[in-house]
Design a protein around this motif. Sequence first.
Motif, PDB file in Angstrom:
ATOM      1  N   ALA A 125     -37.161  17.463  42.438  1.00  0.00           N
ATOM      2  CA  ALA A 125     -36.264  16.419  41.932  1.00  0.00           C
ATOM      3  C   ALA A 125     -36.935  15.599  40.831  1.00  0.00           C
ATOM      4  O   ALA A 125     -36.310  15.248  39.823  1.00  0.00           O
ATOM      5  CB  ALA A 125     -35.834  15.506  43.080  1.00  0.00           C
ATOM      6  N   HIS A 126     -38.221  15.309  40.988  1.00  0.00           N
ATOM      7  CA  HIS A 126     -38.944  14.506  40.003  1.00  0.00           C
ATOM      8  C   HIS A 126     -39.066  15.252  38.673  1.00  0.00           C
ATOM      9  O   HIS A 126     -38.955  14.642  37.602  1.00  0.00           O
ATOM     10  CB  HIS A 126     -40.332  14.164  40.538  1.00  0.00           C
ATOM     11  CG  HIS A 126     -41.174  13.384  39.577  1.00  0.00           C
ATOM     12  ND1 HIS A 126     -40.993  12.037  39.364  1.00  0.00           N
ATOM     13  CD2 HIS A 126     -42.196  13.767  38.754  1.00  0.00           C
ATOM     14  CE1 HIS A 126     -41.866  11.615  38.465  1.00  0.00           C
ATOM     15  NE2 HIS A 126     -42.607  12.644  38.074  1.00  0.00           N
ATOM     16  N   ARG A 127     -39.286  16.566  38.714  1.00  0.00           N
ATOM     17  CA  ARG A 127     -39.481  17.318  37.479  1.00  0.00           C
ATOM     18  C   ARG A 127     -38.178  17.583  36.734  1.00  0.00           C
ATOM     19  O   ARG A 127     -38.163  17.593  35.498  1.00  0.00           O
ATOM     20  CB  ARG A 127     -40.161  18.656  37.783  1.00  0.00           C
ATOM     21  CG  ARG A 127     -41.620  18.520  38.183  1.00  0.00           C
ATOM     22  CD  ARG A 127     -42.309  19.869  38.160  1.00  0.00           C
ATOM     23  NE  ARG A 127     -43.737  19.737  38.424  1.00  0.00           N
ATOM     24  CZ  ARG A 127     -44.621  20.692  38.192  1.00  0.00           C
ATOM     25  NH1 ARG A 127     -44.226  21.856  37.701  1.00  0.00           N
ATOM     26  NH2 ARG A 127     -45.899  20.508  38.453  1.00  0.00           N
ATOM     27  N   TRP A 128     -37.096  17.805  37.455  1.00  0.00           N
ATOM     28  CA  TRP A 128     -35.864  18.258  36.819  1.00  0.00           C
ATOM     29  C   TRP A 128     -34.838  17.158  36.590  1.00  0.00           C
ATOM     30  O   TRP A 128     -33.860  17.369  35.884  1.00  0.00           O
ATOM     31  CB  TRP A 128     -35.236  19.381  37.661  1.00  0.00           C
ATOM     32  CG  TRP A 128     -35.885  20.701  37.391  1.00  0.00           C
ATOM     33  CD1 TRP A 128     -36.973  21.235  38.016  1.00  0.00           C
ATOM     34  CD2 TRP A 128     -35.491  21.649  36.387  1.00  0.00           C
ATOM     35  NE1 TRP A 128     -37.284  22.455  37.472  1.00  0.00           N
ATOM     36  CE2 TRP A 128     -36.387  22.737  36.478  1.00  0.00           C
ATOM     37  CE3 TRP A 128     -34.470  21.701  35.447  1.00  0.00           C
ATOM     38  CZ2 TRP A 128     -36.299  23.850  35.641  1.00  0.00           C
ATOM     39  CZ3 TRP A 128     -34.367  22.806  34.615  1.00  0.00           C
ATOM     40  CH2 TRP A 128     -35.276  23.859  34.718  1.00  0.00           C
ATOM     41  N   PHE A 129     -35.041  15.986  37.183  1.00  0.00           N
ATOM     42  CA  PHE A 129     -34.040  14.922  37.064  1.00  0.00           C
ATOM     43  C   PHE A 129     -34.699  13.627  36.594  1.00  0.00           C
ATOM     44  O   PHE A 129     -35.683  13.167  37.174  1.00  0.00           O
ATOM     45  CB  PHE A 129     -33.346  14.676  38.406  1.00  0.00           C
ATOM     46  CG  PHE A 129     -32.409  15.781  38.810  1.00  0.00           C
ATOM     47  CD1 PHE A 129     -31.060  15.695  38.522  1.00  0.00           C
ATOM     48  CD2 PHE A 129     -32.886  16.896  39.469  1.00  0.00           C
ATOM     49  CE1 PHE A 129     -30.191  16.712  38.886  1.00  0.00           C
ATOM     50  CE2 PHE A 129     -32.035  17.923  39.839  1.00  0.00           C
ATOM     51  CZ  PHE A 129     -30.683  17.838  39.543  1.00  0.00           C
ATOM     52  N   ALA A 130     -34.122  13.056  35.527  1.00  0.00           N
ATOM     53  CA  ALA A 130     -34.491  11.706  35.112  1.00  0.00           C
ATOM     54  C   ALA A 130     -33.460  10.716  35.634  1.00  0.00           C
ATOM     55  O   ALA A 130     -33.778   9.566  35.942  1.00  0.00           O
ATOM     56  CB  ALA A 130     -34.588  11.622  33.589  1.00  0.00           C
TER      57      ALA A 130
END
Length: 414
Positions: A125-130
Motif C-alpha cells: 500500500a505504501h509503494r503503490w498509493f499516495a
Amino acid sequence: MRTDVHRAWWVAAVTALVVVAAGACATTAGLLVTPMHREFGWSHGTIGIAVSVNMVLYGLTAPFSAALVDRFGIRRTAAGALSLIAAGAAITTAVSAPWQLIAGWGVLVGIGCGGLATTFAATVAHRWFAARRGLVTGALTAATVVGQFAFLPVMSWVIDRFAWRSATIALALIALAATPLAWSAFRDHPADLGLRPYGATAFEPKPRPEPGAARRTLRVLLDSARTGPFWLLAGTFAICGASTNGIMWTHFASAAHDHGMPTTIAASVLAIIGVVNVAGTVASGWLTDRFSPRLLLAAYYGLRGTSLLFLPSLLAPTVQPGMIAFAVLFGLLDVATVPPTIALCREIFGADGAIVFGWVSTAHQLGAGLVALGGGVARDLMGTYDAVWISAAALCAMGTLLAAAIRKTAVQPA
C-alpha cells in the motif's frame, strides 16, 4: 468516456487474494487436530507442537517482511512465500511422524504465512498509493480476516465429507494458483512501469534497495526493549494471541467436538466470529480516534476474559442462543485490540512505531504458540478443555491490568 483503472488497484486486488490465500492456513490447523488424533493416535499436545512452531515462526518472520521486500522485491517475496505455503501443505498430506508435521506445517507454512503478514500488505500500500493509503491498508487487513475465516466452513465440510488430507491439498492448490497470479500482476514499484503511485502529483523514482533494513529492524528491537512500555505492549499482545489464535482457532473445534458438536457446526461458529471481526475492527479504529487507546485495551481484555469464562457452560451438541451471543461478542473484541495497540506504538515510539508493532506482533504469536501447545497438553492430561478456557480468562484479566499501566509519557528509546 472510457477511464482506465490505475494499475495500483489491480495490485491491491491481487494482494488481497494473496493475503486471503495465506490467511486460510492460519485457522485451518484447528480443524486438523481431531482427525489427526484419531488416525495416528498422536496426543493433542504433540499436534500442538506443530501448530506452536507455525505460530512462533509466523511471528518471527513478520517483522522482517518489509526487509524481505526491500531486499528481494514484492514479486519474489510473494512468490517465495506462497511456494513455501504450498510445499508445507503438500508435505502435511504425506506425514507419518510428528516431526514431519512440524517440518511441513510448522516450519514451511509458518515462515510462508509470516512473509505475507500485515507488514507485507502495508508495504504494498505504501509503494503503490499516495492517496487512499489508509483505505487500502484497512481493506487488506480485512482480507486477512476473510482468509482466516471464510474458508473454515468449506474446509470443515471437505474434512467431514472426504478427509483431512483433501483440505490440506486444497490449501496447497490455492497457494499454487495464487503464485503465478502474483508474479504476473506485481511489480516492485510503479516506476517499473513508468507510472506514478495512485494519487501522486509527480513521478517518484524507484528507491534503491535498503540492505540495512534488517539491521534497523533489530536495532529498533534492542532500543525499544529498554523501555517499560514495550514490555507492557508485548505482554498485552501476547495475551491477545494466547486467547485468540492460541486457544480459539486451534482448540475450539476440538473442544466443541468433545461436547458432541459436529466439526462443521463448530467451524460455522468460528466463521461468525470472523464476519463480526470486520465490524469490530472498524468500530475499534473509530473509538481509538476518540478515546484513550490504553483504556480501550483494558476494556477489551476485560470483556474478552468475561466471555471466555462463560464459554465452557455454552458448549453443547447444538448451537444455542448463548453460543451465538458469545460468537458475536468475541468477534467484536477479537481484532479490536489491533487499532489501539498500533496507536500506542506510534504515540510512544514515534517513527519507529510500525517496526515496534511488528515486534509486539511477534509476542502475539509467541503467546499463541505457547497456549496452542499448552492447551493440547492440558486436554491430554485432564480429558477436557475447561481449565484452558478459565486460564485464558485469567490471562485476559492480567491483560486488563497491563494495558491500564501503559503511559503515553514514556521515555523515548535511546
